[in-house]
Design a protein around this motif. Sequence first.
Motif, PDB file in Angstrom:
ATOM      1  N   LEU A  45      69.672 -12.685  31.343  1.00 32.96           N
ATOM      2  CA  LEU A  45      68.741 -12.491  30.234  1.00 32.96           C
ATOM      3  C   LEU A  45      69.314 -13.063  28.944  1.00 32.96           C
ATOM      4  N   GLU A  46      70.591 -12.882  28.710  1.00 34.51           N
ATOM      5  CA  GLU A  46      71.213 -13.416  27.492  1.00 34.51           C
ATOM      6  C   GLU A  46      71.117 -14.932  27.440  1.00 34.51           C
ATOM      7  N   VAL A  48      68.816 -16.768  28.929  1.00 35.35           N
ATOM      8  CA  VAL A  48      67.397 -17.082  28.723  1.00 35.35           C
ATOM      9  C   VAL A  48      67.048 -16.936  27.243  1.00 35.35           C
ATOM     10  N   LYS A  49      67.440 -15.829  26.651  1.00 35.20           N
ATOM     11  CA  LYS A  49      67.141 -15.593  25.236  1.00 35.20           C
ATOM     12  C   LYS A  49      67.746 -16.672  24.353  1.00 35.20           C
ATOM     13  N   LYS A  50      68.983 -17.045  24.630  1.00 32.74           N
ATOM     14  CA  LYS A  50      69.648 -18.086  23.824  1.00 32.74           C
ATOM     15  C   LYS A  50      68.946 -19.439  23.978  1.00 32.74           C
ATOM     16  N   ALA A  51      68.621 -19.801  25.215  1.00 30.11           N
ATOM     17  CA  ALA A  51      67.949 -21.090  25.463  1.00 30.11           C
ATOM     18  C   ALA A  51      66.588 -21.136  24.774  1.00 30.11           C
ATOM     19  N   LEU A  52      65.826 -20.044  24.879  1.00 30.29           N
ATOM     20  CA  LEU A  52      64.496 -20.009  24.255  1.00 30.29           C
ATOM     21  C   LEU A  52      64.591 -19.955  22.738  1.00 30.29           C
ATOM     22  N   ALA A  53      65.585 -19.257  22.211  1.00 30.94           N
ATOM     23  CA  ALA A  53      65.765 -19.206  20.751  1.00 30.94           C
ATOM     24  C   ALA A  53      66.066 -20.600  20.201  1.00 30.94           C
ATOM     25  N   PRO A  72      66.710  -9.403  39.884  1.00 30.98           N
ATOM     26  CA  PRO A  72      67.714  -9.572  38.830  1.00 30.98           C
ATOM     27  C   PRO A  72      67.883 -11.061  38.493  1.00 30.98           C
ATOM     28  N   ASN A  73      67.988 -11.351  37.221  1.00 34.79           N
ATOM     29  CA  ASN A  73      68.233 -12.717  36.732  1.00 34.79           C
ATOM     30  C   ASN A  73      67.136 -13.717  37.099  1.00 34.79           C
ATOM     31  N   HIS A  74      65.901 -13.236  37.188  1.00 38.76           N
ATOM     32  CA  HIS A  74      64.733 -14.103  37.397  1.00 38.76           C
ATOM     33  C   HIS A  74      63.726 -13.756  36.299  1.00 38.76           C
ATOM     34  N   TYR A  75      63.448 -14.730  35.434  1.00 41.92           N
ATOM     35  CA  TYR A  75      62.604 -14.481  34.271  1.00 41.92           C
ATOM     36  C   TYR A  75      61.547 -15.565  34.129  1.00 41.92           C
TER      37      TYR A  75
END
Length: 180
Positions: A45-46, A48-53, A72-75
């Motif tokens: 999740l971290e 994903v959040k960083k890449a999208l930010a 887990p770890n699928h978003y």
Amino acid sequence: MMLRFRIGRWRFSLNVVHVTDVAGVNSILPDGKHILMWDFDEVSLEQVKKALAEVAIKYKLPNIYILNSGLPNHYMAYCFKRVSWQKAVEILAATKHICTTYLRFGVFRGKFTLRITPKDGRRIRLVCVLESPWPEDVSIDELDSFVRYETLSDWYRKMMPKMPIIKWREDECLKLLSKN
């Protein structure tokens, strides 16, 4: 399992796989523009959040909604920003850790699709929202392109050997897009 045989210059193939039926929503809007939709597999999740930010700042995107697909770890993520097809591909290709199979099939099909129904009992749930000062310019009510499709079942995926990961660079996606 795939069965193949050849007669002369003709090759015949038969795939035998275990599938499950699901429904999805497509990125295309009634006016031909697209919303942004991402898929991430085996990514924290971290990350994903960083890449999208990073892409949100670069492209001045409105809120991005991040959902867990039940493993887990699928978003997956949605951003209600109206963009051209070329801009959608550019933004997704610039996103680190995006599922390259998702990106490749989306470019090939001319639209991106995310699952909206449970798969093998796994439900989708919202896990966070990356808030933004830029306003959304698409309403969820504008989404009107849906599809029913089959996908490999979780049971079958566990039985399959791991497929090699193919990395696509942004310039490769844009080159492919310009040919269409």
